[in-house]
Design a protein around this motif. Structure first.
Motif, PDB file in Angstrom:
ATOM      1  N   VAL A 125      17.577  76.715  22.470  1.00  0.00           N
ATOM      2  CA  VAL A 125      17.545  75.987  21.319  1.00  0.00           C
ATOM      3  C   VAL A 125      17.695  74.481  21.717  1.00  0.00           C
ATOM      4  CG1 VAL A 125      18.313  75.351  19.030  1.00  0.00           C
ATOM      5  CG2 VAL A 125      18.186  77.782  19.707  1.00  0.00           C
ATOM      6  N   LEU A 126      18.542  74.173  22.584  1.00  0.00           N
ATOM      7  CA  LEU A 126      18.877  72.783  23.053  1.00  0.00           C
ATOM      8  C   LEU A 126      17.430  72.443  23.815  1.00  0.00           C
ATOM      9  CD1 LEU A 126      22.244  71.873  24.153  1.00  0.00           C
ATOM     10  CD2 LEU A 126      20.812  70.882  22.154  1.00  0.00           C
TER      11      LEU A 126
ATOM     12  N   SER B  32      21.881  79.361  22.238  1.00  0.00           N
ATOM     13  CA  SER B  32      22.076  77.706  22.212  1.00  0.00           C
ATOM     14  C   SER B  32      21.295  76.932  23.345  1.00  0.00           C
ATOM     15  CB  SER B  32      23.559  77.452  22.161  1.00  0.00           C
ATOM     16  OG  SER B  32      24.458  78.174  21.174  1.00  0.00           O
ATOM     17  N   THR B  33      21.502  77.448  24.601  1.00  0.00           N
ATOM     18  CA  THR B  33      20.959  76.649  25.473  1.00  0.00           C
ATOM     19  C   THR B  33      19.361  76.409  25.333  1.00  0.00           C
ATOM     20  OG1 THR B  33      22.505  77.720  27.124  1.00  0.00           O
ATOM     21  CG2 THR B  33      20.351  76.674  28.072  1.00  0.00           C
TER      22      THR B  33
ATOM     23  N   LEU C 119      14.719  71.916  21.617  1.00  0.00           N
ATOM     24  CA  LEU C 119      14.932  70.426  20.732  1.00  0.00           C
ATOM     25  C   LEU C 119      14.549  69.199  21.503  1.00  0.00           C
ATOM     26  CD1 LEU C 119      18.260  71.133  18.887  1.00  0.00           C
ATOM     27  CD2 LEU C 119      15.966  70.938  18.024  1.00  0.00           C
TER      28      LEU C 119
END
Lengths: 161, 171
Positions: free
Chosen positions: A66-67, A63-64, A70
């Motif tokens: 991917v953030l 998630s980190t 983004l």
């Protein structure tokens, strides 16, 4: 907390490494570069998770990253200045049929690679090329001079690949 | 002449639907909240201290209130009695609680260890008024859920204190 910091630091490091490897490397990797990326991936995985083998830790690390991806793409969309820093800038390799040797050396591309790319686009002679551009993502695109046609017989002046 | 087969997508596909955008934004917000929770330690390892006193014995126990599989979940016991602990400190934990953890490693090395029914007792030789011992633990890989336990701490001077602790183990 540490896993988020480690994932962030290693993402930024990897981003720096891939930018340093050069644009062309991203689209066409030699066997050595492919091996380097595989080994790098393994080392990065160990460095991010350390002794944390939990599912939560893995999801947190992913998630980190991917953030960050983004955020980088959002920043690149918002600002031309940041986009140049994040994604790089196109480099003109051929202009009016003349090869820019300095740019080729800087981007670590051989004349043979350039000629091969031109052939892939059906271009028989670089003299027919108005622009040959190494795009930010590593592709080489060609714009033919007015009146020129590629071997495919296409009248197109904007062939990329 | 072969039949015409247009390759262009349907007209509706050209416009990005509001619902799609909202769902995507909600997903990004959720992702950001999750990472923020991880960055602030909410998803572990998070430590908590409980204190209790009885018969002159003051005890503080620091334990993992939230941890994750394979991560640290050690219990640190600090005991203090004015006039001295009497040379011995006993820490007892339920075997059922310890079953959710691996690498049980009491530090310093206990003088004796005994299993009494569901309780595992460690007897430590201590000197002076204050002692600190640590029961090294790691959440077992694959363990999940809330683990509760009563820690019993006693000294040779007759003091005994019980403290409740709970550890959330995230998968």
């Amino acid at each position: 907390m540490e896993i988020v910091i480690r994932a962030s630091v290693l993402f930024l490091l990897l981003w720096g490494v891939t930018r340093a490897m050069g644009k062309r490397t991203l689209s066409e990797m030699s066997a050595f570069e492919l091996l380097l990326l595989v080994v790098l991936g393994d080392l990065i995985e160990s460095a991010v998770t350390l002794d944390d083998s939990s599912a939560t830790g893995a999801v947190l690390a992913v998630s980190t990253i991917v953030l960050w991806v983004l955020l980088f793409s959002w920043l690149a969309l918002r600002s031309r200045f940041l986009r140049r820093g994040i994604e790089g800038t196109p480099v003109v390799l051929v202009h009016d049929g003349r090869v820019n040797d300095a740019a080729l050396r800087r981007e670590r591309i051989s004349v043979d690679d350039l000629l091969g790319s031109a052939r892939e686009h059906g271009i028989a002679d670089l003299a027919d090329v108005a622009y040959g551009v190494l795009e930010a993502e590593g592709r080489i695109s060609f714009v033919l001079r007015e009146g020129s046609t590629n071997l495919d017989g296409g009248p197109d002046e904007h062939r990329t690949g | 002449m072969p039949p015409s087969t247009p390759t262009a997508p349907d007209g509706a596909a050209h416009t990005v639907r509001t619902r799609t955008v909202l769902v995507r934004r909600a997903a990004v917000v959720l992702l950001a909240v999750f990472v923020a929770a991880g960055a602030t330690g909410t998803l572990g390892v998070r430590r908590h201290e409980v204190r209790a006193a009885g018969a002159g014995l003051e005890v503080a126990v620091t334990h993992a209130s939230v941890t994750r599989g394979s991560m640290d979940a050690s219990i640190e016991v600090s005991a203090r009695r004015r006039g001295g602990l009497g040379g011995r400190l006993t820490v007892a934990l339920p075997a059922g609680y310890l079953g959710s953890f691996t690498g049980v490693d009491p530090v310093p090395a206990p003088a004796a260890e005994q299993v009494d029914g569901d309780l595992v007792r460690w007897h430590f030789a201590v000197t002076g008024e204050q002692a600190r011992v640590r029961i090294g633990l790691r959440a077992a890989p694959g363990a999940a859920g809330r683990q509760r336990a009563t820690v019993t701490v006693a000294d040779a001077a007759g003091g005994q204190v019980e403290l409740e602790l709970a550890t959330w183990v995230l998968p």
